[in-house]
Design an enzyme around this catalytic site. Structure first.
Site, PDB file in Angstrom:
ATOM      1  N   ASP A 172       0.865  -1.179   0.000  1.00 49.08           N
ATOM      2  CA  ASP A 172       0.000   0.000   0.000  1.00 49.08           C
ATOM      3  C   ASP A 172       0.906   1.234   0.000  1.00 49.08           C
ATOM      4  O   ASP A 172       2.085   1.152   0.364  1.00 49.08           O
ATOM      5  CB  ASP A 172      -0.895  -0.014   1.241  1.00 49.08           C
ATOM      6  N   ASP A 230      -0.084   5.077   0.897  1.00 44.43           N
ATOM      7  CA  ASP A 230      -0.258   6.003   2.022  1.00 44.43           C
ATOM      8  C   ASP A 230      -0.155   5.254   3.342  1.00 44.43           C
ATOM      9  O   ASP A 230      -0.878   4.287   3.585  1.00 44.43           O
ATOM     10  CB  ASP A 230      -1.625   6.700   1.931  1.00 44.43           C
ATOM     11  N   GLU A 246      -0.430  10.076   5.170  1.00 44.43           N
ATOM     12  CA  GLU A 246      -1.787  10.096   5.726  1.00 44.43           C
ATOM     13  C   GLU A 246      -2.113  11.432   6.378  1.00 44.43           C
ATOM     14  O   GLU A 246      -3.174  12.026   6.126  1.00 44.43           O
ATOM     15  CB  GLU A 246      -1.954   8.944   6.734  1.00 44.43           C
ATOM     16  N   GLU A 289     -10.020   8.489  -2.581  1.00 43.66           N
ATOM     17  CA  GLU A 289     -10.282   9.910  -2.311  1.00 43.66           C
ATOM     18  C   GLU A 289     -11.767  10.248  -2.329  1.00 43.66           C
ATOM     19  O   GLU A 289     -12.235  11.108  -1.569  1.00 43.66           O
ATOM     20  CB  GLU A 289      -9.531  10.777  -3.329  1.00 43.66           C
ATOM     21  N   SER A 325      -5.525   2.514  -3.068  1.00 44.05           N
ATOM     22  CA  SER A 325      -6.863   3.033  -3.346  1.00 44.05           C
ATOM     23  C   SER A 325      -6.826   4.478  -3.792  1.00 44.05           C
ATOM     24  O   SER A 325      -7.872   5.063  -4.064  1.00 44.05           O
ATOM     25  CB  SER A 325      -7.745   2.913  -2.090  1.00 44.05           C
ATOM     26  N   ALA A 326      -5.635   5.068  -3.862  1.00 45.72           N
ATOM     27  CA  ALA A 326      -5.510   6.440  -4.342  1.00 45.72           C
ATOM     28  C   ALA A 326      -5.481   6.463  -5.860  1.00 45.72           C
ATOM     29  O   ALA A 326      -5.147   5.471  -6.516  1.00 45.72           O
ATOM     30  CB  ALA A 326      -4.240   7.074  -3.785  1.00 45.72           C
ATOM     31  N   ASP A 327      -5.842   7.604  -6.438  1.00 49.06           N
ATOM     32  CA  ASP A 327      -5.760   7.765  -7.884  1.00 49.06           C
ATOM     33  C   ASP A 327      -4.301   7.793  -8.328  1.00 49.06           C
ATOM     34  O   ASP A 327      -3.396   8.116  -7.556  1.00 49.06           O
ATOM     35  CB  ASP A 327      -6.459   9.058  -8.314  1.00 49.06           C
ATOM     36  N   LYS A 348      -2.032  10.806  -7.626  1.00 50.65           N
ATOM     37  CA  LYS A 348      -1.497  10.913  -6.272  1.00 50.65           C
ATOM     38  C   LYS A 348      -0.405   9.872  -6.036  1.00 50.65           C
ATOM     39  O   LYS A 348       0.594  10.146  -5.345  1.00 50.65           O
ATOM     40  CB  LYS A 348      -2.617  10.735  -5.252  1.00 50.65           C
TER      41      LYS A 348
END
Length: 677
Positions: free
Chosen positions: A90, A92, A99, A130, A194-196, A199
Site C-alpha cells: 500500500d 499512504d 496520511e 479519495e 486506493s488512491a488515484d 497521487k
C-alpha cells in the site's frame, strides 16, 4: 518497468472481479479453510525444506493460506507460512508518510467550502479512495450538494502543490531498503493503492521512490469497488502473474487489511495510522510498528525461525541431499524453485546484490587494498605525514610566490611586503620546530633557531644527495646566498661608522664584517634521506664537498623537520622569518626568481621592523678541514682517458671545471678549461 492496469481491462478480469460479489461497503468474506501440506516421507520433507544459498525468494513448502497470528506472539507458524512470490505495498501510511498531509489537504478543501472539519474526522475513511475519503466526511457533516469529483480535483490540486513536492522526504525510513531486499530475493513488488494514479505518482516522487522499482502499479482509477473490497489486490496479483496465495500485502488501514483477507492473501499490518487493537479486527498475519521494522525474514518466513544461518544451511544441505530420494529432490526443486530460477530478472538481481552488501564489501576491499599498498610501499609511507598530505592536496603555502606576468620588481617587492605585513598581523602563523639536539651538522657547529638563527631570515632547503633535482637547485641557492650576503648589514655598518674613521678604516671594518658576520640571511640544508644508506654522515660530507656546498647542513635522518613542516617532496624550500614564523613553502625546481624576490622583500621588511640582528654564525666549512683537498691538485676527478700513442693522460677534474693533460708518468702538460673553484 512498472505496469499500470488501464481502465479498459480484459473481460476475463471483469468476470473474475464480478464472481467475487463484494459490494463496495460489504464486509470481507470469511477466509478459506487453512490448507496444510500433504503428508510426506521424511526424505521428501527434508528435500522440500532444503534451503539454497542465494535463492531466498521462495520457501520450499506447500502453498498454504496464511495462518492467523496468535495473540501472544503475533507471528504465524513458520511451518504453515507457505510460498511467497510477490509483495504488494500500500502507498499512504506504508511507503509514504502521507496520511497526515492527506487529512490536512482534506481539511483545506472543506475550509474553502466554509465547512469546519478536523483531521480526525477523516480517520474512519482512510484507505478507501479519495472519493470515499472526502465523501464520507461530507456525509457525516451533512454537506449539501457535495460534488465528489470536483472536491477530489481540488483535493489533488492542494495536495500536490502544498504537501507532495518531489523529493520532499515523505518516504518512511527503511521503505527503499525493504523493496530492494525483496527484489534481490527474487520477489516481484507492486504498489496497490486506493488512491488515484496522479497521487500515487506524486507520492512516490516525493518519497524518492522511482516508479521503475516496481513491477506493477495498480491505483483506484480502474475500479468501482475499492478497499475493503479485494479488487485492487486481485488485479495486482493477475498483473504480476502470481497466485493470490503467494502474495504478501503490507497495509496500514483496516480497510486494506480486510481487503487482503478477502483476496485470501497474507497481510503484514503496520501501526503508522491505527493502533494495534484496531488492526487486529482484520486478523492480519503479522503486525509491525512501521515498514522499517519489517524484515525480509518476516516476508519469506512469517517471522519464524525458519531462516537459519549459513552454517546451518550448509549442514542441512549435506544431510538432506544424503537422505532424500531423487524423486523427492526433483519434486521439491520443481515446485519450490522453478519460478525464481527461470526468471532472468531474478538472476540479474541476485548478481547485483543489495546496496548495503555492495557498500559493505566494497569498503572492505578498499581497506584491504590500502593495507596491501601500505605494506608494499612501507619505505615510501615513512615520508608521509598528515601535514604533508594536506600540503600535497592544497598546494602548500605558496601564495606569497604568485605574481602577474610583466609586473615590475618594485611593485612585486611592495606586494610581498604587504603580504608579510598582513601575515604578521594575522596571528595565525606556524612556528618552526626546533632542531633536535642530537643531529649531526656540517659546515658549522650545531645551530638552534632560538639561539643562533634568531633575528635572521632563514631558507630551509630539504634535499638528499641522490636526488638530481636537488642538485639542479644548488646554483640557484648559491646565487641567492651571494646576492644577499650581509645585506642590509653592510649599509648599516657604513652608516654607523664613527665620524673620525677614515675611508681605509671603514673599508677594513666592512671587510671584517664580511669575513665574520654573515648575519641577516642564511640557507640551511636539511638533508632528509630517501634511502637508509643516504643517512650516512660521511656520504653526506662527500656530497657537500663534491657540490661545493658552503651553507650549514644538518643530517635529519629521522625526517623530524620534514614531518613537522608537512614536506612531501624533494627539493622543498621553507622560508622562516627572524621571529621563527614559517612565511612560505614551495617545492620543485625553477623558483630562482621567486626565491630571489621573496628573500629580498623579507629582508627589507624585517629591517624596517628592526627585527634583524647582527650576530656571527659559527661556520667551519668542510672543504677547509679536508686534507685530501688541501694536498691534491685535483678535486673529485670523474673520468680518465689514455693516449698510449702520444704518451698522454687526460683527467676530467670535475670540481675544477677543467681537463688536465699529463704524460703517462703524471707530469703536467696543460689544461683545458677554468681551474678556478
Amino acid at each position: 518497468m512498472a505496469r499500470h492496469l488501464a481502465p479498459s481491462s480484459s473481460g476475463s478480469l471483469r468476470r473474475l472481479l464480478a464472481s467475487r460479489h463484494y459490494p463496495p461497503a460489504s464486509p470481507a468474506p470469511p477466509p478459506r479453510p487453512l490448507l496444510l501440506p500433504k503428508t510426506l516421507s521424511p526424505a521428501a520433507a527434508a528435500a522440500m525444506q532444503l534451503p539454497r544459498r542465494g535463492r531466498r525468494g521462495v520457501v520450499a513448502a506447500s502453498a498454504a493460506a496464511p495462518a492467523p497470528s496468535s495473540p501472544e506472539t503475533g507471528v504465524a507458524a513458520g511451518a504453515a507460512w507457505g510460498k511467497v512470490s510477490a509483495v504488494l505495498f500500500d502507498m499512504d501510511g506504508v511507503l509514504c508518510n502521507s496520511e497526515e498531509p492527506s487529512r490536512q489537504a482534506g481539511v483545506d478543501v472543506f475550509a474553502e467550502m466554509g465547512v469546519e472539519v478536523t483531521v480526525d474526522d477523516f480517520v474512519p475513511f482512510m484507505g478507501t479512495g479519495e472519493a470515499n475519503f472526502l465523501g464520507g466526511v461530507a456525509r457525516v457533516k451533512g454537506v449539501k450538494d457535495f460534488d465528489p469529483e470536483s472536491a477530489k480535483k481540488r483535493f489533488f490540486e492542494i495536495y500536490l502543490d502544498k504537501y507532495a513536492k518531489p523529493n520532499s522526504g515523505i518516504g518512511f525510513p527503511g521503505a527503499l531498503d525493504l523493496i530492494m531486499e525483496c527484489k534481490n530475493a527474487g520477489l516481484k513488488v507492486a504498489v496497490a493503492s486506493s488512491a488515484d494514479r496522479i497521487k500515487v505518482d506524486a507520492n512516490l516522487a516525493a518519497a524518492g521512490l522511482p516508479v521503475s522499482l516496481f513491477d506493477a502499479i495498480v491505483s483506484a482509477d480502474a475500479f468501482e469497488n475499492l478497499k475493503p473490497a479485494p479488487d485492487i489486490f486481485l488485479a495486482a496479483s493477475k498483473n504480476l502473474g502470481v497466485d493470490t496465495n503467494e502474495c504478501i500485502v503490507i497495509e496500514d488501514a483496516l480497510a486494506g487489511v480486510q481487503a487482503a483477507k478477502a483476496a485470501e492473501m497474507r497481510c503484514i499490518a503496520v501501526t503508522t495510522t491505527l493502533e494495534e487493537d484496531a488492526l487486529q479486527q482484520g486478523s492480519p498475519s503479522l503486525i509491525r510498528k512501521n515498514i522499517g521494522d519489517i524484515s525480509i525474514n518476516d516476508i519469506l518466513y512469517g517471522g519464524s525461525n525458519a531462516h537459519r544461518n549459513e552454517w546451518a544451511e550448509s549442514t542441512e544441505n549435506s544431510s538432506s541431499l544424503g537422505n532424500a530420494s531423487p524423486e523427492s529432490l526433483n519434486g521439491a526443486t520443481d515446485s519450490g524453485y522453478s519460478d525464481a530460477e527461470n526468471s532472468p530478472r531474478s538472476k540479474n538481481e541476485r548478481l547485483l546484490g543489495s546496496r548495503r552488501e555492495i557498500l559493505r564489501y566494497g569498503s572492505l576491499g578498499i581497506a584491504v587494498s590500502c593495507i596491501f599498498v601500505t605494506i608494499r610501499n612501507w619505505k615510501a609511507m615513512q615520508f608521509a605525514s598528515p601535514k604533508g598530505l594536506l600540503n600535497f592536496f592544497m598546494g602548500g603555502d605558496s601564495s606569497i610566490f604568485g605574481y602577474n606576468e610583466g609586473e615590475s620588481l618594485s611593485s612585486r617587492v611592495q606586494q610581498i611586503k604587504k603580504y608579510l605585513a598582513d601575515f604578521e598581523s594575522g596571528g595565525s602563523a606556524t612556528y618552526v620546530p626546533e632542531f633536535p639536539r642530537k643531529l649531526d651538522w656540517l659546515n658549522t657547529a650545531p645551530l638552534q633557531f632560538g639561539r643562533d638563527l634568531k633575528g635572521r631570515v632563514v631558507l630551509l632547503d630539504f634535499w638528499t644527495y641522490c636526488c638530481i633535482n636537488c642538485m639542479h637547485v644548488l646554483p640557484d641557492l648559491e646565487f641567492i646566498e651571494k646576492k644577499y650576503k650581509d645585506k642590509p648589514g653592510m649599509l648599516k655598518l657604513l652608516t654607523e661608522a664613527p665620524a673620525h674613521m677614515d675611508a681605509k678604516s671603514t673599508l677594513g671594518g666592512i671587510f671584517t664584517h664580511m669575513l665574520f658576520d654573515n648575519v641577516q640571511f642564511t640557507v640551511v640544508g636539511v638533508h632528509s634521506a630517501k634511502f637508509d644508506n643516504e643517512k650516512d654522515l660521511e656520504a653526506i660530507r662527500n656530497a657537500v664537498l663534491r657540490y661545493n656546498i658552503t651553507h650549514p647542513v644538518v643530517n635529519d635522518g629521522d625526517m623530524y623537520l620534514w614531518r613537522e613542516l608537512g614536506v612531501n617532496s624533494w627539493p622543498t624550500f621553507v622560508l622562516i622569518g627572524p621571529n621563527g614564523k614559517v612565511l612560505a613553502q614551495i617545492s620543485g625546481e625553477g623558483h630562482k626568481k621567486d626565491l630571489d624576490e621573496v628573500v629580498g622583500a623579507a629582508l627589507e621588511f624585517y629591517e624596517e621592523k628592526k627585527l634583524l640582528q647582527n650576530d656571527p654564525l659559527p661556520l667551519a666549512l668542510e672543504k677547509d678541514k679536508d686534507s685530501r683537498l688541501l694536498t691534491s691538485p685535483l678535486k673529485f676527478p670523474g673520468k680518465l682517458a689514455i693516449d698510449l700513442q702520444n704518451n698522454r693522460l687526460f683527467i676530467a677534474d670535475s670540481n675544477h671545471n677543467r681537463i688536465v693533460v699529463t704524460n703517462l708518468e703524471g707530469q703536467f702538460i696543460c689544461q683545458v678549461g677554468n681551474s678556478k673553484d
